[in-house]
Scaffold this motif. Structure first.
Motif, PDB file in Angstrom:
ATOM      1  N   ALA A 110       0.825  -1.237   0.091  1.00 49.11           N
ATOM      2  CA  ALA A 110      -0.255  -0.021   0.076  1.00 49.11           C
ATOM      3  C   ALA A 110       0.866   1.245  -0.121  1.00 49.11           C
ATOM      4  CB  ALA A 110      -0.868  -0.155   1.115  1.00 49.11           C
ATOM      5  N   ILE A 111       2.002   1.213   0.751  1.00 55.16           N
ATOM      6  CA  ILE A 111       2.943   2.239   0.702  1.00 55.16           C
ATOM      7  C   ILE A 111       3.393   2.582  -0.654  1.00 55.16           C
ATOM      8  CG2 ILE A 111       4.856   3.629   1.987  1.00 55.16           C
ATOM      9  CD1 ILE A 111       3.869   1.916   4.322  1.00 55.16           C
ATOM     10  N   LEU A 112       3.682   3.889  -1.114  1.00 55.79           N
ATOM     11  CA  LEU A 112       4.389   4.315  -2.292  1.00 55.79           C
ATOM     12  C   LEU A 112       6.108   4.183  -2.076  1.00 55.79           C
ATOM     13  CD1 LEU A 112       2.053   7.035  -3.506  1.00 55.79           C
ATOM     14  CD2 LEU A 112       2.367   4.699  -4.535  1.00 55.79           C
ATOM     15  N   LEU A 135      -6.553  -8.423  13.916  1.00 54.36           N
ATOM     16  CA  LEU A 135      -5.676  -8.101  12.673  1.00 54.36           C
ATOM     17  C   LEU A 135      -6.256  -7.067  11.852  1.00 54.36           C
ATOM     18  CD1 LEU A 135      -3.595  -8.629  10.728  1.00 54.36           C
ATOM     19  CD2 LEU A 135      -4.866 -10.518   9.665  1.00 54.36           C
ATOM     20  N   SER A 136      -7.838  -7.265  11.778  1.00 50.90           N
ATOM     21  CA  SER A 136      -8.350  -6.060  10.683  1.00 50.90           C
ATOM     22  C   SER A 136      -8.380  -4.634  11.631  1.00 50.90           C
ATOM     23  CB  SER A 136     -10.018  -6.261  10.487  1.00 50.90           C
ATOM     24  OG  SER A 136     -10.561  -6.381  11.795  1.00 50.90           O
ATOM     25  N   VAL A 137      -8.671  -4.647  12.708  1.00 47.49           N
ATOM     26  CA  VAL A 137      -8.482  -3.373  13.623  1.00 47.49           C
ATOM     27  C   VAL A 137      -6.923  -2.719  13.482  1.00 47.49           C
ATOM     28  CG1 VAL A 137      -8.982  -2.001  15.608  1.00 47.49           C
ATOM     29  CG2 VAL A 137     -10.409  -3.967  14.943  1.00 47.49           C
ATOM     30  N   ALA A 138      -6.166  -3.789  13.749  1.00 45.60           N
ATOM     31  CA  ALA A 138      -4.706  -3.439  13.528  1.00 45.60           C
ATOM     32  C   ALA A 138      -4.351  -2.741  12.291  1.00 45.60           C
ATOM     33  CB  ALA A 138      -3.860  -4.468  13.877  1.00 45.60           C
ATOM     34  N   ILE A 139      -4.973  -3.378  10.997  1.00 45.12           N
ATOM     35  CA  ILE A 139      -4.441  -2.657   9.884  1.00 45.12           C
ATOM     36  C   ILE A 139      -4.982  -1.312   9.671  1.00 45.12           C
ATOM     37  CG2 ILE A 139      -5.423  -3.019   7.475  1.00 45.12           C
ATOM     38  CD1 ILE A 139      -4.773  -5.951   7.831  1.00 45.12           C
ATOM     39  N   ASN A 140      -6.469  -1.216  10.457  1.00 43.77           N
ATOM     40  CA  ASN A 140      -7.265   0.015  10.011  1.00 43.77           C
ATOM     41  C   ASN A 140      -6.646   1.056  10.787  1.00 43.77           C
ATOM     42  OD1 ASN A 140      -9.184  -1.136   8.390  1.00 43.77           O
ATOM     43  ND2 ASN A 140     -10.554  -1.730  10.215  1.00 43.77           N
ATOM     44  N   ALA A 141      -5.912   0.744  12.234  1.00 43.21           N
ATOM     45  CA  ALA A 141      -5.410   1.704  13.053  1.00 43.21           C
ATOM     46  C   ALA A 141      -3.981   2.139  12.209  1.00 43.21           C
ATOM     47  CB  ALA A 141      -4.958   1.193  14.505  1.00 43.21           C
ATOM     48  N   ALA A 142      -3.073   1.240  11.651  1.00 45.40           N
ATOM     49  CA  ALA A 142      -1.986   1.483  10.915  1.00 45.40           C
ATOM     50  C   ALA A 142      -2.221   2.437   9.929  1.00 45.40           C
ATOM     51  CB  ALA A 142      -1.417   0.119  10.679  1.00 45.40           C
ATOM     52  N   THR A 143      -3.315   2.137   9.011  1.00 46.44           N
ATOM     53  CA  THR A 143      -3.592   3.096   8.000  1.00 46.44           C
ATOM     54  C   THR A 143      -3.657   4.389   8.289  1.00 46.44           C
ATOM     55  OG1 THR A 143      -4.822   1.156   7.012  1.00 46.44           O
ATOM     56  CG2 THR A 143      -5.044   3.250   5.968  1.00 46.44           C
ATOM     57  N   MET A 144      -4.612   4.656   9.375  1.00 46.91           N
ATOM     58  CA  MET A 144      -4.919   5.878   9.989  1.00 46.91           C
ATOM     59  C   MET A 144      -3.455   6.544  10.410  1.00 46.91           C
ATOM     60  SD  MET A 144      -7.883   6.515   9.225  1.00 46.91           S
ATOM     61  CE  MET A 144      -8.862   7.562   9.972  1.00 46.91           C
ATOM     62  N   ALA A 145      -2.647   5.821  11.192  1.00 45.01           N
ATOM     63  CA  ALA A 145      -1.559   6.422  11.611  1.00 45.01           C
ATOM     64  C   ALA A 145      -0.570   6.775  10.546  1.00 45.01           C
ATOM     65  CB  ALA A 145      -0.687   5.572  12.492  1.00 45.01           C
ATOM     66  N   LEU A 146      -0.441   6.082   9.355  1.00 43.46           N
ATOM     67  CA  LEU A 146       0.231   6.576   8.113  1.00 43.46           C
ATOM     68  C   LEU A 146      -0.170   7.477   7.261  1.00 43.46           C
ATOM     69  CD1 LEU A 146       0.650   2.904   6.677  1.00 43.46           C
ATOM     70  CD2 LEU A 146       2.516   4.442   7.192  1.00 43.46           C
ATOM     71  N   VAL A 147      -1.661   7.810   7.441  1.00 44.07           N
ATOM     72  CA  VAL A 147      -2.235   9.038   6.688  1.00 44.07           C
ATOM     73  C   VAL A 147      -1.824  10.185   7.607  1.00 44.07           C
ATOM     74  CG1 VAL A 147      -4.468  10.218   6.435  1.00 44.07           C
ATOM     75  CG2 VAL A 147      -4.113   7.852   5.806  1.00 44.07           C
ATOM     76  N   ASP A 148      -1.906  10.092   9.002  1.00 41.93           N
ATOM     77  CA  ASP A 148      -1.623  11.214  10.003  1.00 41.93           C
ATOM     78  C   ASP A 148      -0.027  11.458   9.859  1.00 41.93           C
ATOM     79  OD1 ASP A 148      -2.158  12.720  12.107  1.00 41.93           O
ATOM     80  OD2 ASP A 148      -0.805  11.745  13.408  1.00 41.93           O
ATOM     81  N   ALA A 149       0.846  10.717   9.477  1.00 45.94           N
ATOM     82  CA  ALA A 149       1.993  10.739   9.333  1.00 45.94           C
ATOM     83  C   ALA A 149       2.446  11.440   7.688  1.00 45.94           C
ATOM     84  CB  ALA A 149       3.106   9.678   9.418  1.00 45.94           C
ATOM     85  N   GLY A 150       1.541  11.442   6.963  1.00 52.99           N
ATOM     86  CA  GLY A 150       1.817  12.035   5.778  1.00 52.99           C
ATOM     87  C   GLY A 150       2.253  11.262   4.662  1.00 52.99           C
ATOM     88  N   ILE A 151       2.587  10.025   4.992  1.00 54.60           N
ATOM     89  CA  ILE A 151       3.158   8.953   4.136  1.00 54.60           C
ATOM     90  C   ILE A 151       2.442   8.590   2.834  1.00 54.60           C
ATOM     91  CG2 ILE A 151       4.113   6.711   4.069  1.00 54.60           C
ATOM     92  CD1 ILE A 151       5.125   7.246   6.728  1.00 54.60           C
ATOM     93  N   GLY A 152       3.030   8.682   1.571  1.00 52.30           N
ATOM     94  CA  GLY A 152       2.354   8.280   0.177  1.00 52.30           C
ATOM     95  C   GLY A 152       1.731   6.825   0.581  1.00 52.30           C
ATOM     96  N   LEU A 153       0.457   6.857   0.164  1.00 51.22           N
ATOM     97  CA  LEU A 153      -0.099   5.720   0.129  1.00 51.22           C
ATOM     98  C   LEU A 153      -0.829   5.617  -1.351  1.00 51.22           C
ATOM     99  CD1 LEU A 153      -2.027   5.348   3.632  1.00 51.22           C
ATOM    100  CD2 LEU A 153       0.167   4.355   2.788  1.00 51.22           C
TER     101      LEU A 153
END
Lengths: 247, 289
Positions: A110-112, A135-153
């Motif tokens: 998912a990450i560029l 697992l699903s909640v962990a993935i959802n939380a990680a996505t939101m953290a990545l968005v918060d960090a401003g990492i290209g997805l």
């Protein structure tokens, strides 16, 4: 408890939900100042905290650095008091290692990563309360953290679990439903293209039911995507408003 | 502990400020930062708390389980501490990186709680020689912002205040063996007597002054830390020196007296907050939302 009681004749599950009903989803972003991005996601009684550090220089030896893309480093751990029975240790057991691998493979897709050559991106997931669909909640939380960090997805990664009980597909399983042997699977998708990035079927499902269950889970993922997207847009809107007033 | 890069001029600035009794965030040398306290933060535990002092974030969950007692103390319950420094707090703690510091903190807590003068574990005995309550106190460090020992001990005391143990009835069965029945009525659950439980007060020496509740930047400037566990009545449960520096015996006595005064005041303030937090417990919607 036998199988049929997981969905009553009136169509209610053990916690009062309908078959296709998700649990209440709450999240907040930027909960910690120290990390580059962090998110707190609460789905029913499952609570997960994710922190993202990076992109930064590769830690622990330059051998690991990749010349054309970023290294995605994940760690899954669960608080010793998160489960009903106390866990002996927070990480390093077989299940945590497996979860770590799932997270790593999902987010490498998912990450560029090409945008960050010779860099490292850390994703740390901490389960605070476990009540199914970890697992699903962990993935959802990680996505939101990545968005918060401003990492290209490429896109959000939205995950949802589903299971089959008496021919009916149930969404977003809780601990009780999950502990029923031979029922559940977890699916993560990139919602825009509806491509599946992860399917984890750790128990057995009759082949007749597989496609139906996956379809149900995908619908759940789309619901989560709508919630998250609204949340992010609201947050970004608020931040943008703040910048305007400063000018 | 995770080290922060602080330049020499920054250090000088902090030390000069401390000499004038004015710290970077406007506090005096013996002032604490604002302490945020929440009880019942982890509903699946018998007792839990969440404490935040500026950037230091600690979550504590206590699970009470029934197990066999120690041979050395057959009529007393047990209390076991486990400290997990999460990678959320610092990437250095990834994997086993935080184990050493975690064990250090857990050891210090165990030492502070060892005497029955401070926490009487005999009330946790169910059947002598056979069954006792074991309190597993699991401490999760979510963020680091200095003054870790103090924050952890406050969070542990808060969680013990929140702890409710199910009521048990022991009867002698037909075969002459004791039978234990656990009441599932939440209203009959019993709290633990925590009136004498100690808390850590850490005094760090910066320049020639002692300072409480140091931030991470200030911790880099301190030469020596005195970590004292003080009970509400002013008794000292344990004390240890951490850090690389050395200390003159006179300053040691000064530090201990100071810690005692601060500790007594801290406990008074904490108790008021515990009562307030108890009223709010369970009404909030997850501690970070």
């Amino acid at each position: 408890m036998s199988g049929h009681q997981y969905l009553s004749e009136e169509g209610f599950r053990v916690d009062g939900r309908r078959a296709q009903e998700m649990r209440k989803l709450d999240c907040s972003l930027g909960v910690f100042a120290q990390a580059d991005g962090s998110a707190y996601v609460k789905e029913g009684n499952t609570v997960v905290l994710a922190a993202v550090y990076g992109p930064h220089e590769v830690r622990g030896g330059r051998v690991k650095a990749l010349h054309d893309r970023a290294v995605v480093n994940c760690q899954f751990s669960a608080a010793t008091f998160s489960t009903a029975e106390r866990k002996r240790r927070p990480r390093g057991d077989t299940k945590s290692v497996e979860m770590t691998l799932h997270l790593q493979q999902t987010f490498e897709t998912a990450i560029l990563t090409k945008l960050y050559p010779r860099c490292q991106i850390d994703i740390f997931v901490e389960v605070l309360q476990a009540d199914g669909s970890i697992l699903s909640v962990a993935i959802n939380a990680a996505t939101m953290a990545l968005v918060d960090a401003g990492i290209g997805l490429r896109d959000y990664v939205c995950a949802c679990s589903a299971g089959v009980f008496n021919d009916a597909a149930l969404l977003d399983l809780n601990n009780l439903e999950e502990s029923q042997k031979g029922t559940g699977l977890t699916v993560a998708i990139l919602p825009k293209t509806e491509r599946i990035v992860l399917v984890d079927m750790s128990s057995k499902i009759h082949s007749d039911h597989v496609s139906k269950t996956i379809e149900a889970a995908i619908e759940g993922c789309k619901d989560i995507h709508a919630t998250f997207d609204a949340k992010i847009k609201e947050r970004v809107g608020r931040l943008a408003a703040l910048i305007n007033t400063e000018n | 502990m995770a080290n922060l890069a602080v330049s020499d001029s920054e250090k000088t600035f902090i030390i000069h400020g401390v000499e004038d009794n004015l710290r970077c965030d406007g506090r005096g040398c013996l002032d604490y930062r604002h302490i945020e306290l929440e009880l019942g933060a982890a509903p699946n535990c018998s007792g839990s708390s969440h404490v935040r002092i500026a950037n230091t974030d600690v979550l504590v969950g206590i699970k009470a389980e029934i197990a066999a007692p120690d041979h050395a103390a057959p009529d007393r319950g047990r209390i076991e501490f486990f400290v997990d420094l999460t990678a959320n707090a610092d990437p250095e703690f990834e994997g086993t990186g935080g184990d050493e510091l975690g064990q250090q903190i857990a050891g210090a807590l165990a030492e502070a709680y060892v005497s029955k003068r401070f926490l009487d574990l005999s009330s946790l005995c169910i059947v002598k020689n056979q069954q006792v309550w074991v309190l597993f106190v699991d401490i999760l460090i979510l963020e680091l912002g200095g003054s870790l020992y103090d924050a952890v001990s406050i969070a542990v005391k808060a969680a013990l205040y929140d702890l409710r143990i199910p009521k048990l009835t022991v009867s002698i069965g037909e075969d002459g063996k004791p039978e234990i029945e656990v009441s599932d009525d939440p209203h009959t659950q019993e709290p633990l007597a925590i009136a004498n439980v100690p808390c850590f007060v850490t005094l760090s020496k910066i320049g020639s002054q002692f300072v409480v509740d140091v931030s991470q930047e200030e911790a880099e400037c301190s030469t020596v830390n005195m970590c004292c566990a003080i009970a509400p009545n002013g008794r000292m449960a344990t004390t240890m020196k951490t850090g690389v520096g050395s200390l003159h015996p006179d300053s040691l006595i000064e530090a201990l007296q100071l810690a005692q005064e601060i500790g007594v005041a801290l406990h008074k303030a904490l108790h008021k907050q515990f009562v307030k937090a108890q009223e709010l417990s369970g009404r909030t919607n997850g501690f970070l939302l």
